[in-house]
Design a protein around this motif. Structure first.
Motif, short mmCIF file in Angstrom:
data_model
loop_
_atom_site.label_atom_id
_atom_site.label_comp_id
_atom_site.label_asym_id
_atom_site.label_seq_id
_atom_site.Cartn_x
_atom_site.Cartn_y
_atom_site.Cartn_z
N ALA A 176 108.04 73.21 85.65
CA ALA A 176 108.62 74.21 84.75
C ALA A 176 107.71 74.46 83.55
CB ALA A 176 110.01 73.75 84.28
N ALA A 177 107.11 73.38 83.02
CA ALA A 177 106.19 73.53 81.89
C ALA A 177 104.97 74.35 82.31
CB ALA A 177 105.77 72.15 81.38
N SER A 178 104.47 74.09 83.52
CA SER A 178 103.32 74.84 84.03
C SER A 178 103.67 76.32 84.21
CB SER A 178 102.86 74.24 85.36
OG SER A 178 101.85 75.04 85.95
N PRO A 181 115.01 88.99 91.20
CA PRO A 181 115.84 88.26 90.23
C PRO A 181 116.26 86.90 90.79
CG PRO A 181 116.57 90.54 90.45
CD PRO A 181 115.58 90.30 91.54
N LEU A 182 116.13 85.88 89.99
CA LEU A 182 116.46 84.53 90.45
C LEU A 182 117.94 84.40 90.81
CD1 LEU A 182 114.30 82.46 87.97
CD2 LEU A 182 114.10 82.42 90.45
N ASP A 183 118.79 85.19 90.15
CA ASP A 183 120.22 85.07 90.47
C ASP A 183 120.60 85.81 91.74
OD1 ASP A 183 120.01 87.64 89.56
OD2 ASP A 183 121.42 87.42 87.89
N HIS A 184 119.58 86.39 92.43
CA HIS A 184 119.82 87.02 93.73
C HIS A 184 119.32 86.15 94.89
CE1 HIS A 184 120.11 91.44 92.12
NE2 HIS A 184 120.97 90.61 91.55
N ILE A 185 118.88 84.93 94.55
CA ILE A 185 118.26 84.05 95.54
C ILE A 185 119.18 82.88 95.86
CG2 ILE A 185 116.30 82.53 96.02
CD1 ILE A 185 114.61 84.31 94.22
N ASP A 186 119.34 82.61 97.17
CA ASP A 186 120.16 81.49 97.63
C ASP A 186 119.27 80.46 98.31
OD1 ASP A 186 122.61 82.71 96.85
OD2 ASP A 186 122.54 83.93 98.67
N THR A 187 119.70 79.20 98.27
CA THR A 187 118.95 78.14 98.95
C THR A 187 119.15 78.26 100.46
OG1 THR A 187 120.81 76.62 98.73
CG2 THR A 187 119.13 76.55 97.01
N ASN A 188 118.23 77.66 101.17
CA ASN A 188 118.26 77.68 102.63
C ASN A 188 119.26 76.64 103.14
OD1 ASN A 188 117.73 77.48 105.38
ND2 ASN A 188 115.53 77.71 105.12
N PRO A 189 120.28 77.04 103.90
CA PRO A 189 121.25 76.06 104.40
C PRO A 189 120.64 75.04 105.36
CG PRO A 189 121.56 78.19 105.47
CD PRO A 189 120.58 78.41 104.36
N HIS A 190 119.46 75.35 105.91
CA HIS A 190 118.80 74.42 106.84
C HIS A 190 117.76 73.55 106.14
CE1 HIS A 190 120.78 76.64 109.99
NE2 HIS A 190 120.18 77.75 109.63
N GLN A 191 117.74 73.59 104.82
CA GLN A 191 116.79 72.79 104.06
C GLN A 191 117.18 71.31 104.13
OE1 GLN A 191 114.23 71.53 102.49
NE2 GLN A 191 114.11 72.83 100.66
N PRO A 192 116.36 70.47 104.77
CA PRO A 192 116.70 69.04 104.85
C PRO A 192 116.43 68.29 103.55
CG PRO A 192 114.63 69.44 105.95
CD PRO A 192 115.15 70.79 105.53
N ARG A 193 115.64 68.88 102.68
CA ARG A 193 115.31 68.22 101.41
C ARG A 193 116.51 68.32 100.47
NH1 ARG A 193 110.45 66.91 99.14
NH2 ARG A 193 110.47 66.56 96.91
N LYS A 194 117.01 67.18 100.03
CA LYS A 194 118.18 67.13 99.16
C LYS A 194 117.85 66.64 97.75
CE LYS A 194 120.61 68.36 102.68
NZ LYS A 194 121.05 69.77 102.80
N ASP A 195 116.79 65.84 97.62
CA ASP A 195 116.47 65.23 96.33
C ASP A 195 115.22 65.87 95.73
OD1 ASP A 195 118.58 63.33 96.57
OD2 ASP A 195 117.35 62.23 98.00
N ARG A 222 113.90 78.58 87.15
CA ARG A 222 115.19 78.62 86.44
C ARG A 222 115.17 77.68 85.25
NH1 ARG A 222 118.49 78.61 92.14
NH2 ARG A 222 118.67 80.89 92.38
N LEU A 223 114.58 76.49 85.46
CA LEU A 223 114.50 75.50 84.38
C LEU A 223 113.64 76.03 83.24
CD1 LEU A 223 115.59 72.62 83.95
CD2 LEU A 223 113.43 71.75 84.84
N ALA A 224 112.63 76.81 83.56
CA ALA A 224 111.74 77.37 82.55
C ALA A 224 112.33 78.59 81.85
CB ALA A 224 110.40 77.73 83.19
#
Length: 281
Positions: free
Chosen positions: A53-55, A29-43, A87-89
């Protein structure tokens, strides 16, 4: 050794455990997933997320994400864009492979996954390089060797973090390029860097035009520099800093026995007119 694995791609960092377990897919379930706190990608590009999302709406998620379980939830190791786009889809679950990493390998994989991406903006890449070197105690030379890059690439990218936050934001958003930003680093004063970056954007300078501007400015400054303020006079230094912030250019205060000089630098006729307007206002 683990460090040499970086040049071989992400698969070289994955544990060599049970192959059946490694290939086992589950729907999380997507609502059970958290982002990685060490993820340097912000944008994340809104346009690209819309396309993904369309794909996903048409064909589903073609490549599962990789997660690590933590208590009753899951942390993304690889695949945050797919999670966001799903999530967007309007999806409620996503196919995933659940793996278990040591804390060191978890951080290593999260960082290197982003360092190897071609679409990171220069500031994100700089933060990723810096985080990796600090966490794993490697030098610029060692990181360059692991990534098959020249050391100068690592050094010049990390130096971008010395720019003022407002200029970093301009670089992050693509308003100026890394080539523009490297030229700005030759200026010592943050106020000057900000002023020049705004001028670069306003006048749509190319990187070559920016380089030519700095070459011309260096030739003008090649004349004998005036003596500097004595370090023991904090009042004059404080006033000078205020003037630099207000005028957005280099200011030199040269005291003598009875008085002194205030020297205000300008780059060209347009910059001169700007300063005159500020002073006479």
């Amino acid at each position: 050794m683990p460090k040499k694995a970086l040049g071989k791609g992400l698969e070289a960092l994955l544990p060599k455990g049970n192959q059946k377990e490694a290939q086992a897919l589950i729907e999380i379930p997507l609502d059970h997933i958290d982002t990685n706190p060490h993820q340097p990608r912000k944008d994340f590009s809104a346009e690209q997320l819309e396309e993904l999302a369309a794909s996903i709406s048409d064909s589903g998620v073609l490549q599962p994400i990789i997660v690590q379980q933590q208590d009753q939830r899951y942390i993304i190791v690889i695949g945050e864009r797919r999670v966001r786009a799903s999530r967007l889809a309007g999806k409620t679950t996503i196919p995933a492979i659940v793996k278990k990493y040591s804390p060191k390998n978890f951080l290593r994989l999260a960082l290197i996954e982003n360092i190897q991406r071609e679409d990171l903006n220069p500031i994100e890449q700089a933060f990723a390089f810096k985080a990796y070197m600090e966490q794993f105690k490697v030098t610029q030379e060692e990181l360059a060797a692991q990534l098959n890059k020249d050391r100068s690439v690592i050094a010049n990218t990390v130096r971008l973090l010395n720019l003022p936050p407002v200029v970093q934001d301009q670089l992050r958003l693509g308003a100026i390029s890394a080539g523009h930003a490297r030229n700005l680093l030759s200026l010592k004063e943050p106020a000057e860097q900000i002023m020049l970056s705004e001028r670069i954007m306003k006048e749509s300078w190319s990187v070559r035009e920016t380089e030519q501007f700095f070459k011309k400015a260096r030739r003008k400054r090649a004349k004998k520099a005036p003596s500097k303020i004595k370090r023991g006079d904090p009042h004059l230094n404080a006033v000078r800093e205020q003037m630099i912030r207000y005028l957005g250019t280099k200011v030199t205060v040269v005291p003598n026995n009875r008085g002194g000089q205030i020297i205000i630098n300008y780059f060209d006729e347009q910059d001169f007119n700007r300063l005159v307007d500020l002073i006479l206002k």
